[in-house]
Write a protein that holds these residues in place. Sequence first.
Motif, PDB file in Angstrom:
ATOM      1  N   HIS A  29       0.839  -1.202   0.000  1.00 52.99           N
ATOM      2  CA  HIS A  29       0.000   0.000   0.000  1.00 52.99           C
ATOM      3  C   HIS A  29       0.875   1.254   0.000  1.00 52.99           C
ATOM      4  O   HIS A  29       0.681   2.158   0.807  1.00 52.99           O
ATOM      5  N   THR A  34       0.580   5.635  -4.600  1.00 54.34           N
ATOM      6  CA  THR A  34      -0.811   6.078  -4.645  1.00 54.34           C
ATOM      7  C   THR A  34      -0.901   7.551  -5.027  1.00 54.34           C
ATOM      8  O   THR A  34      -1.715   7.950  -5.867  1.00 54.34           O
ATOM      9  N   GLY A 188      -4.376   4.532   5.859  1.00 55.79           N
ATOM     10  CA  GLY A 188      -5.069   4.655   4.582  1.00 55.79           C
ATOM     11  C   GLY A 188      -5.956   3.464   4.264  1.00 55.79           C
ATOM     12  O   GLY A 188      -6.117   2.526   5.068  1.00 55.79           O
ATOM     13  N   HIS A 189      -6.549   3.508   3.083  1.00 60.18           N
ATOM     14  CA  HIS A 189      -7.479   2.464   2.656  1.00 60.18           C
ATOM     15  C   HIS A 189      -6.797   1.096   2.653  1.00 60.18           C
ATOM     16  O   HIS A 189      -5.702   0.937   2.124  1.00 60.18           O
ATOM     17  N   GLY A 190      -7.435   0.120   3.273  1.00 52.75           N
ATOM     18  CA  GLY A 190      -6.894  -1.227   3.313  1.00 52.75           C
ATOM     19  C   GLY A 190      -5.762  -1.431   4.295  1.00 52.75           C
ATOM     20  O   GLY A 190      -5.072  -2.458   4.244  1.00 52.75           O
ATOM     21  N   VAL A 221      -7.390   3.348   9.045  1.00 54.52           N
ATOM     22  CA  VAL A 221      -8.129   4.146   8.066  1.00 54.52           C
ATOM     23  C   VAL A 221      -8.287   5.585   8.541  1.00 54.52           C
ATOM     24  O   VAL A 221      -8.263   6.521   7.754  1.00 54.52           O
ATOM     25  N   ARG A 222      -8.430   5.764   9.850  1.00 59.93           N
ATOM     26  CA  ARG A 222      -8.560   7.105  10.424  1.00 59.93           C
ATOM     27  C   ARG A 222      -7.303   7.407  11.249  1.00 59.93           C
ATOM     28  O   ARG A 222      -7.301   7.369  12.474  1.00 59.93           O
TER      29      ARG A 222
END
Length: 266
Positions: A29, A34, A188-190, A221-222
């Motif tokens: 990731h 990204t 982050g996402h995932g 994620v947060r």
Amino acid sequence: MADHSKIEWTDATWNPVRGCTKISPGCVHCYAETFAERFRGVPGHPYEQGFDLKLIPGKLLEPLRWSRPKMVFVNSMSDLFHKDVPEEYVRAVAGVMRETPWHTFQVLTKRSERLRELLNGGLREFAGEAHIWWGVSVENRKHGLPRIEHLRETPAAVRFLSVEPLLEDLGAVDLEGIDWVIVGGESGHGARPMQADWVRGLRDQCKESGVPFFFKQWGGVRKKAAGRELDGRTHDERPGPSRVAMATAEERAALIRGWERRAAAI
């Protein structure tokens, strides 16, 4: 490049190389990929080619132009020791670092075997510079622990570990010869979860070994909501920055003129 950074353990980022390729689970990731891929195909954007690896000689001189000393994360958007970065170019980056000793440079890589090869070979003259910190990423036992051994086998004056994202319990870690440990969870996402006991284990080993310990984040994620406190406090230890006096504007201008000629030839 940014002459300021939101990364908790540095002041600024410097990217004379852009882009990279994935080599281990810690890359899954990749925040840099990204970010860069959002701009692929945008005409004129610095990341028009997305995360494809690219040398940026025009960025070499940036540390000479900054008006005050900084902690500098080198290649936050790449890996200086990627196999496709020529040794001559790595030497040019190291040369700029050597000639700006009022900054403190933090060089981080997952390509620890090439780091070991070059710091014991063509880059050996730069390894002992106390204001250049050489580090490796550590995400798990299989890939990360061997990198620590490779780092220890270099003549680097300052060695550090970025244990982020921490993906499993590392168990007992040999911290002999290591001067700093950063630990953080993925965000982050995932984002893959990190357990508190994995972090406590590293914190306690650092304390026992007298190694400065920096806890960057829980991630998730947060990220902001999760914060960066461990057992009710933050951990912000790190080695001291360079105490070399900054060159005068005239001295820096002379260095810039010399490096402009060198950069133009790359």
